[in-house]
Design an enzyme around this catalytic site. Structure first.
Site, PDB file in Angstrom:
ATOM      1  N   GLN A  66       0.848  -1.192   0.000  1.00  0.00           N
ATOM      2  CA  GLN A  66       0.000   0.000   0.000  1.00  0.00           C
ATOM      3  C   GLN A  66       0.884   1.243   0.000  1.00  0.00           C
ATOM      4  O   GLN A  66       1.721   1.401   0.888  1.00  0.00           O
ATOM      5  CB  GLN A  66      -0.891  -0.043   1.240  1.00  0.00           C
ATOM      6  CG  GLN A  66      -1.806   1.152   1.403  1.00  0.00           C
ATOM      7  CD  GLN A  66      -2.760   0.952   2.585  1.00  0.00           C
ATOM      8  OE1 GLN A  66      -3.739   0.239   2.510  1.00  0.00           O
ATOM      9  NE2 GLN A  66      -2.444   1.591   3.689  1.00  0.00           N
TER      10      GLN A  66
ATOM     11  N   SER B 124       4.194  -1.810   4.277  1.00  0.00           N
ATOM     12  CA  SER B 124       4.565  -3.137   4.755  1.00  0.00           C
ATOM     13  C   SER B 124       4.875  -4.075   3.599  1.00  0.00           C
ATOM     14  O   SER B 124       4.111  -4.137   2.636  1.00  0.00           O
ATOM     15  CB  SER B 124       3.445  -3.727   5.598  1.00  0.00           C
ATOM     16  OG  SER B 124       3.274  -2.953   6.753  1.00  0.00           O
TER      17      SER B 124
ATOM     18  N   GLU C 141     -11.129  -3.826   5.796  1.00  0.00           N
ATOM     19  CA  GLU C 141     -10.870  -4.770   6.882  1.00  0.00           C
ATOM     20  C   GLU C 141     -11.988  -4.600   7.895  1.00  0.00           C
ATOM     21  O   GLU C 141     -12.093  -3.583   8.541  1.00  0.00           O
ATOM     22  CB  GLU C 141      -9.503  -4.490   7.513  1.00  0.00           C
ATOM     23  CG  GLU C 141      -8.834  -5.731   8.041  1.00  0.00           C
ATOM     24  CD  GLU C 141      -9.574  -6.431   9.173  1.00  0.00           C
ATOM     25  OE1 GLU C 141     -10.288  -7.418   8.891  1.00  0.00           O
ATOM     26  OE2 GLU C 141      -9.453  -5.999  10.316  1.00  0.00           O
TER      27      GLU C 141
ATOM     28  N   ASN D  74      -3.432   5.790  17.724  1.00  0.00           N
ATOM     29  CA  ASN D  74      -4.453   5.833  18.770  1.00  0.00           C
ATOM     30  C   ASN D  74      -4.929   7.259  19.017  1.00  0.00           C
ATOM     31  O   ASN D  74      -6.069   7.471  19.439  1.00  0.00           O
ATOM     32  CB  ASN D  74      -3.916   5.186  20.046  1.00  0.00           C
ATOM     33  CG  ASN D  74      -3.987   3.662  19.966  1.00  0.00           C
ATOM     34  OD1 ASN D  74      -4.235   3.111  18.892  1.00  0.00           O
ATOM     35  ND2 ASN D  74      -3.807   3.002  21.081  1.00  0.00           N
ATOM     36  N   GLU D  75      -4.078   8.232  18.716  1.00  0.00           N
ATOM     37  CA  GLU D  75      -4.506   9.633  18.875  1.00  0.00           C
ATOM     38  C   GLU D  75      -5.589   9.968  17.850  1.00  0.00           C
ATOM     39  O   GLU D  75      -6.568  10.656  18.166  1.00  0.00           O
ATOM     40  CB  GLU D  75      -3.296  10.566  18.726  1.00  0.00           C
ATOM     41  CG  GLU D  75      -2.343  10.543  19.921  1.00  0.00           C
ATOM     42  CD  GLU D  75      -1.654   9.200  20.151  1.00  0.00           C
ATOM     43  OE1 GLU D  75      -1.353   8.507  19.164  1.00  0.00           O
ATOM     44  OE2 GLU D  75      -1.425   8.845  21.317  1.00  0.00           O
TER      45      GLU D  75
END
Lengths: 394, 375
Positions: A130, A165, A248, A377-378
């Site tokens: 990606q 990745s 996903e 997470n922010e």
């Protein structure tokens, strides 16, 4: 057709068939071998396991039959994921983009020719990566600057992508580029399929804090992409990307949580049998019980994510963000605990371990991939606060 | 007695709406503040309404004039009572009912459960049960031929009709209202939405002796942990919602403070805890309802975890309100005080986690997994 797919209309039998196949197919020593593996062997191991899955029809079972799949439902995928976790089967993370994000993008937005050609490639084992994030466009993805300029029936690409990745092993890339630098930032983006072997594509692996190099930086210099490789319309790439990001539906997180549950259970059984010191330490034992509680809560939440994923409310739900916040921080806390109780031996350099939590520092460091990747997470907190709690964007 | 299985979710949702509707109307912030300041008898009025609506019979089987809604029904009731920080001796009375149902003889059940279900009588129970010694020494009550004697701090109202507590090797039911040898003194607590009393007994005649001490103790602990966990989940969600609503109206630096990212992230973390709390309660209710071998693990952990989350959340809600959060006039302190009481009720949280750890070891050694979800 494999006996597994023949049983697809009978979910308990389907599960039993997978379980029987896994009992046979998963080598007892795969973790031990991976623990000593070089990067190349690690990659080869993933390709080998995907080939094994393909033999029994479990490479792309969730795709429609006309594109080489078996048209399995979400319920089937949940069963497969649960059984893979139960059997501690090898991972196939290298194929995540190929198996989930690419079809999740092509089915709603791709041309028939794109679907036929590229999905067939994935079914045979093509690896995709990606190309979304850039060095200066992480959380603010829409500010991306990688340029695509039309030149006849082609586009010429210049720019840089990062955190991609397995890009060093990829055959193709789903690429976001800027085609209109003058438009408002979400409106000047176009989405391409790029051949990773095209001239001008250079990938440099990025070594992570955990010692491994699973993602890479992609440098694009005058890379030429045929116009027919655009997914969706020009300057409509942001909308197409939403399909990629939504593809996903929680199955990967579900499998991860189930794997962790089995690992925790195996770890606990061993500790109990050997009367481990931490079990006799009041503070540590109580801390561990807290992990169990939160782990069960998280597994329940993931089942709700999966249950709601096929409802119309799914796109507006912040439950996936809540689960991510809870599960990734819990993972960090568990791995931190494991590091503390391992003492000085836990500081010995080691990558993948044979035993659950046998390499706690590696696990602890790897846990940042949960709290940072897939929207930090922010960013998840912003989503929860703004979409879930109705706090104003200012 | 049949063990209630899972009740249809639509029925439960309708039940929740009906309970929530009454409590929202009767026990809003203004009404609650008036009660706390001694201006109304909201606790009595609510109790009368609860009795007439059958709430006190939610957890009691139909053969004893209850509604037979099982632990899930009780879970809903306690969650909604928690949401409004409703005053009244619900935890003591409803948990006593569960313990009597589990450990009482048929005669005892027939004598007490219909009166509890009707809301005629209120109970007092020990504020805390000590693990391991919870039968023998926790209460400080003794039983002799002359009757029950000793002192005990109890959860329950000053007008409690009876006490359910351990005395020696057994559990006893002792009548409190106007009975010879029984004396109760209310204790003024920080949490004004619940009551504790000091019960002093001198040769009080037990109205019933429950020989199945372990059965009563286990059932009471399970009922208390579930009730307090559900109360904490409901209360924490409510004070969080009130706090976020306040943050959307409070303006500083020319904007609502809800727009500041530092505060958004705090609110998101509270929402994450709330989601976890709901699942902990649901899981404990589910395992307890199924009578699973691991039920005690999950009810114990649910109470320990949710009460600590509630303390954290209520504390943060005071802070997120700023100055007014520190005043008597606003709601956060009411919830913070309820949270601090919840934290210590039933059993201290470290002891509960040890209790769960011991049960986990037993379950594991017996060859069971305690991690099955059954979903």
């Amino acid at each position: 057709m494999s006996s597994i797919l023949e049983a697809k209309d009978d979910l308990p039998k389907f599960r039993a068939e997978i379980r029987a196949w896994l009992a046979d197919a998963v080598p007892a020593d795969w973790k031990a071998r991976m623990a000593r593996a070089t990067n190349e062997e690690y990659i080869a191991g993933q390709r080998w396991w995907m080939a094994e899955r393909r033999k029994v029809g479990l490479a792309v079972p969730h795709w429609p039959a006309e594109y080489g799949g078996a048209g399995l439902t979400l319920q089937h995928l949940i069963v497969i994921a649960g059984e893979m976790a139960r059997a501690d089967a090898p991972l196939t993370r290298m194929f995540t983009i190929s198996l989930i994000h690419l079809p999740g993008t092509l089915f709603p937005h791709g041309t028939e020719a794109q679907k036929r050609r590229y999905l067939a490639g994935v079914a045979k084992g093509d690896v995709w990566c990606q190309g979304f994030s850039e060095p200066n466009s992480g959380s603010d993805l829409a500010s991306l600057r990688c340029r695509a300029v039309r030149d006849g029936d082609r586009y010429v690409i210049n720019g840089q992508k990062i955190w991609s990745s397995y890009s060093m092993y990829a055959d193709h890339c789903i690429l976001l580029t800027r085609t209109d630098p003058d438009a408002q930032k979400h409106r000047g983006i176009s989405y391409f399929i790029m051949d990773m072997r095209a001239p001008g594509v250079e990938v440099r692996p990025i070594r992570q804090a955990n010692g491994r190099a699973e993602f890479g930086e992609i440098f694009l210099t005058n890379v030429s992409i045929p116009a027919e490789n655009m997914i969706g319309r020009e300057n409509n790439g942001w909308r197409v990307a939403q399909a990629t990001l939504a593809s996903e539906r929680g199955v990967i997180a579900f499998e991860g949580a189930e794997r962790q549950c089995y690992e925790i259970e195996a770890f606990y059984r061993k500790a109990l049998a050997s009367n481990a010191a931490w079990l006799n330490d009041d503070q540590l034992r109580r801390e561990f019980m807290g992990f169990l509680a939160e782990m069960q809560a998280g597994r329940r939440m993931l089942r709700r994510v999966l249950a709601e994923s096929e409802t119309p409310e799914a796109s507006a739900s912040v439950l996936p963000s809540l689960v991510k916040l809870s599960a990734t921080v819990l993972r960090q806390r568990i791995c931190s605990f494991m590091t503390r109780i391992a003492g000085i031996e836990g500081q010995d350099f080691a990558l993948l371990a044979e035993e659950p939590f046998g390499s706690p520092m590696f696990d602890f460091l790897s846990a940042f991939s949960g709290t940072i990747a897939g929207g930090t997470n922010e960013i998840q907190r912003n989503i929860v606060a703004e979409r879930g709690l109705g706090m104003p964007r200012i | 007695m049949t063990i209630p299985t899972e009740i249809d979710p639509t029925t439960l949702e309708a039940l929740r709406e009906s309970v929530a509707g009454v409590l929202t109307e009767q026990c809003g912030s203004t009404a609650l503040h008036a009660f706390i300041d001694g201006k109304t008898a909201l606790d009595r009025d609510l109790w009368a309404q609860a009795a007439s609506l059958g709430w006190l019979g939610f957890g009691i089987a139909e053969q004893y004039d209850g509604l037979g809604l099982g632990l899930h029904g009780l879970g809903i009731l306690h969650t909604e009572l928690g949401r409004q920080a409703a005053p009244g001796p619900y935890v003591a009375t409803l948990c006593a009912g569960q313990a009597i149902a589990a450990g009482g003889t048929e005669a005892v059940r027939k004598a007490w459960l219909p009166r509890i279900a009707a809301g005629e009588i209120r109970a007092a129970i020990p504020v805390s049960l000590n693990d391991n010694q919870r039968i023998r020494q926790s209460a400080g009550l003794t039983l002799s031929n002359a009757g029950v004697s000793g002192e005990l701090r109890c959860l329950g109202s000053a007008d409690a009709a009876f006490l359910l507590a351990p005395a020696g090797d057994v559990w006893v039911i002792v009548e409190l209202a106007g009975a010879a040898g029984a004396n109760t003194a209310p204790v003024a607590m920080w949490d004004r939405t619940r009551e504790t009393i000091d019960v002093r007994l001198r040769d009080a005649k037990p109205a019933a002796i429950l020989e199945d001490a372990a059965g009563v103790a286990t059932a009471l602990l399970q009922a208390m942990t579930l009730a307090i966990a559900a109360d904490s989940a409901g209360a924490a969600r409510s004070i969080t919602e009130r706090t976020i609503a306040y943050m959307k109206t409070r303006q500083q630096f020319g904007q609502p403070i809800a727009g500041f990212q530092a505060l958004k992230h705090r609110a998101a973390d509270l929402a994450t805890r709330l989601a976890v709390m709901d699942e902990l309660v649901a899981h404990a209710l589910h395992r307890a309802t199924m009578g699973a071998v691991d039920a005690e693990i999950w009810t114990s952990l649910a109470k320990a975890e949710t009460t600590e989350h509630f303390v954290f959340i209520a504390t943060d809600c005071v802070q997120l309100h700023g100055g007014v959060g520190y005043t008597w006039e606003y709601d956060p302190h009411i919830y913070l005080k309820r949270a601090r009481l919840n934290e210590i009720l039933a059993m201290a949280n470290p002891a509960l986690r040890d209790h769960a750890a011991a049960a986990l070891a037993d379950t594991t050694r017996a060859g069971h997994s305690a991690l099955e979800l059954g979903l």
